[in-house]
Scaffold this motif. Structure first.
Motif, PDB file in Angstrom:
ATOM      1  N   UNK A 170     -10.504  20.965  -0.515  1.00  0.00           N
ATOM      2  CA  UNK A 170      -9.823  20.043   0.111  1.00  0.00           C
ATOM      3  C   UNK A 170      -8.305  19.526  -0.622  1.00  0.00           C
ATOM      4  N   UNK A 171      -7.142  19.872   0.002  1.00  0.00           N
ATOM      5  CA  UNK A 171      -6.070  19.554  -0.879  1.00  0.00           C
ATOM      6  C   UNK A 171      -5.688  18.283  -0.161  1.00  0.00           C
ATOM      7  N   UNK A 172      -5.100  17.633  -1.598  1.00  0.00           N
ATOM      8  CA  UNK A 172      -4.483  16.217  -1.046  1.00  0.00           C
ATOM      9  C   UNK A 172      -3.161  16.189  -2.054  1.00  0.00           C
ATOM     10  N   UNK A 173      -2.372  15.189  -1.497  1.00  0.00           N
ATOM     11  CA  UNK A 173      -1.037  15.103  -2.615  1.00  0.00           C
ATOM     12  C   UNK A 173       0.277  15.586  -1.732  1.00  0.00           C
ATOM     13  N   UNK A 174       1.201  15.185  -2.532  1.00  0.00           N
ATOM     14  CA  UNK A 174       2.419  15.819  -1.996  1.00  0.00           C
ATOM     15  C   UNK A 174       3.203  14.694  -0.828  1.00  0.00           C
ATOM     16  N   UNK A 175       4.411  14.367  -0.664  1.00  0.00           N
ATOM     17  CA  UNK A 175       4.897  13.566   0.295  1.00  0.00           C
ATOM     18  C   UNK A 175       5.275  14.548   1.673  1.00  0.00           C
ATOM     19  N   UNK A 176       4.756  15.771   1.723  1.00  0.00           N
ATOM     20  CA  UNK A 176       5.001  16.764   2.855  1.00  0.00           C
ATOM     21  C   UNK A 176       3.522  17.066   3.196  1.00  0.00           C
ATOM     22  N   UNK A 179      -9.141   4.199  -2.879  1.00  0.00           N
ATOM     23  CA  UNK A 179      -7.628   4.554  -3.457  1.00  0.00           C
ATOM     24  C   UNK A 179      -6.766   4.452  -2.523  1.00  0.00           C
ATOM     25  N   UNK A 180      -6.868   4.559  -1.154  1.00  0.00           N
ATOM     26  CA  UNK A 180      -5.929   4.295  -0.010  1.00  0.00           C
ATOM     27  C   UNK A 180      -5.541   2.769   0.012  1.00  0.00           C
ATOM     28  N   UNK A 181      -6.582   2.198   0.122  1.00  0.00           N
ATOM     29  CA  UNK A 181      -6.486   0.614   0.300  1.00  0.00           C
ATOM     30  C   UNK A 181      -5.804   0.076  -0.994  1.00  0.00           C
ATOM     31  N   UNK A 182      -5.752   0.724  -2.202  1.00  0.00           N
ATOM     32  CA  UNK A 182      -5.016   0.193  -3.288  1.00  0.00           C
ATOM     33  C   UNK A 182      -3.560   0.107  -3.205  1.00  0.00           C
ATOM     34  N   UNK A 183      -3.124   1.131  -2.359  1.00  0.00           N
ATOM     35  CA  UNK A 183      -1.523   1.436  -2.033  1.00  0.00           C
ATOM     36  C   UNK A 183      -1.141   0.648  -0.982  1.00  0.00           C
ATOM     37  N   UNK A 184      -1.991  -0.119  -0.324  1.00  0.00           N
ATOM     38  CA  UNK A 184      -1.428  -1.103   0.879  1.00  0.00           C
ATOM     39  C   UNK A 184      -1.369  -2.422   0.486  1.00  0.00           C
ATOM     40  N   UNK A 190      -4.968   8.516  -7.601  1.00  0.00           N
ATOM     41  CA  UNK A 190      -4.020   7.397  -6.976  1.00  0.00           C
ATOM     42  C   UNK A 190      -2.659   7.984  -6.940  1.00  0.00           C
ATOM     43  N   UNK A 191      -2.210   9.041  -7.713  1.00  0.00           N
ATOM     44  CA  UNK A 191      -0.692   9.570  -7.488  1.00  0.00           C
ATOM     45  C   UNK A 191      -0.686  10.277  -6.271  1.00  0.00           C
ATOM     46  N   UNK A 192      -1.842  10.972  -5.940  1.00  0.00           N
ATOM     47  CA  UNK A 192      -1.734  11.843  -4.580  1.00  0.00           C
ATOM     48  C   UNK A 192      -1.598  11.127  -3.479  1.00  0.00           C
TER      49      UNK A 192
END
Length: 304
Positions: A168-174, A242-247, A293-295
């Protein structure tokens, strides 16, 4: 000086495919892209326009060209594989198909699943199934990839073949899948995240890492399936954290359901992939927890 390779990429005009093309061009390869012509090719890339489901059109577009490597990013059915096999057998030194972790969709293994769990040579191929119906193909994604691998594998030495089973691929703004946004939306609002009674961890790979892997695989000579996944498995609660940490605010609420409609990555089965073959062949994977986290930050963007 290393001789430039003639490389054909079938599909691959977005997400990790476009990153792969960029790596090939930067390496000095002579790159040709074959697609339906919906978008212009990057600078320095030759474009061939054809519907890969139309054998006459595909053969006509390819013409008398030969290739050192064909990288097939968009083969989803055994019919597509059969057409490509007839067109490219004897015309390329290597054929690499992008496959998927979903070939293991019927597995439920406590240990990470090795490639031998699904042997393409033992997979039955049924070309009479309705592979031309998009709804059927979508509902039978893993089966379509399994049978496509089987068709190419049966070609033998005249078409040296490898399949890359992508985690499963994660990351990138696209990232166009909307899967991380699904979690971000619910965590922001506190809306429940639907999960089955037991959720199993899975293997993942960063978008840049899979582009690196496919570029590397193009220059190798191994055949048969190979799993491409970062080291380590990731549980759904870790992904949500990891998602919650960015919000700036929000709450993660899981809601157990017995229905089929659960959130992305809420897996009922255990089929994390064993990446040891790739490691033995020489590809150095990263660790999923180091790049996660970066992704997430890349995909959610600064406005989140």
């Amino acid at each position: 000086m290393t001789k430039a390779r003639e490389v054909l990429v079938i599909g691959g005009n977005r997400y990790f495919g476009k990153r792969l093309i960029g790596r090939l061009v930067a390496a000095g390869d002579r790159v040709t892209v074959l697609n339906r012509g919906s978008s212009a090719p990057p600078p320095g890339v030759v474009q061939l326009v054809a519907d890969r489901d139309d054998e006459k059109a595909l053969a006509g577009a390819v013409g008398t060209r030969t290739f050192d490597v064909v990288l097939d990013q968009v083969c989803y059915t055994p019919r597509q594989a059969a057409i490509a096999r007839r067109v490219f057998t004897g015309r390329t030194g290597r054929y690499v198909m992008t496959s998927t972790v979903e070939v293991y969709e019927h597995e439920d293994s406590e240990l990470p699943v090795p490639e031998r769990a699904v042997d393409p040579a033992a997979v039955a191929v049924d070309l009479d199934l309705p592979w031309d119906e998009p709804e059927f193909v979508e509902a039978h994604y893993g089966e379509g990839k399994r049978q496509a691998e089987a068709v190419f594998t049966a070609a033998g030495p005249d078409l040296p073949f490898a399949s890359v089973r992508v985690a499963h691929v994660l990351g990138g703004d696209d990232d166009f899948t909307g899967r991380l946004e699904h979690y971000a939306d619910r965590i922001r609002t506190g809306d429940p995240i639907a999960v089955p009674p037991v959720v199993h961890p899975a293997t993942y790979i960063h978008v840049e890492e899979i582009a690196d892997f496919l570029f590397w695989a193009a220059g190798e000579d191994f055949t048969d399936p190979v799993n491409a996944a970062s080291h380590g498995t990731l549980a759904l609660d870790e992904l949500c954290a990891a998602v919650a940490a960015q919000l700036p605010r929000g709450k993660t609420v899981f809601e157990v359901t017995g229905s089929a409609g659960v959130s992305p990555f809420a897996f009922r089965r255990r089929y994390a992939m064993d990446n040891s073959r790739s490691a033995r062949l020489g590809f150095p994977f990263g660790d999923v927890r180091r790049w996660l986290p970066k992704a997430v930050a890349e995909t959610l963007g600064k406005d989140h």
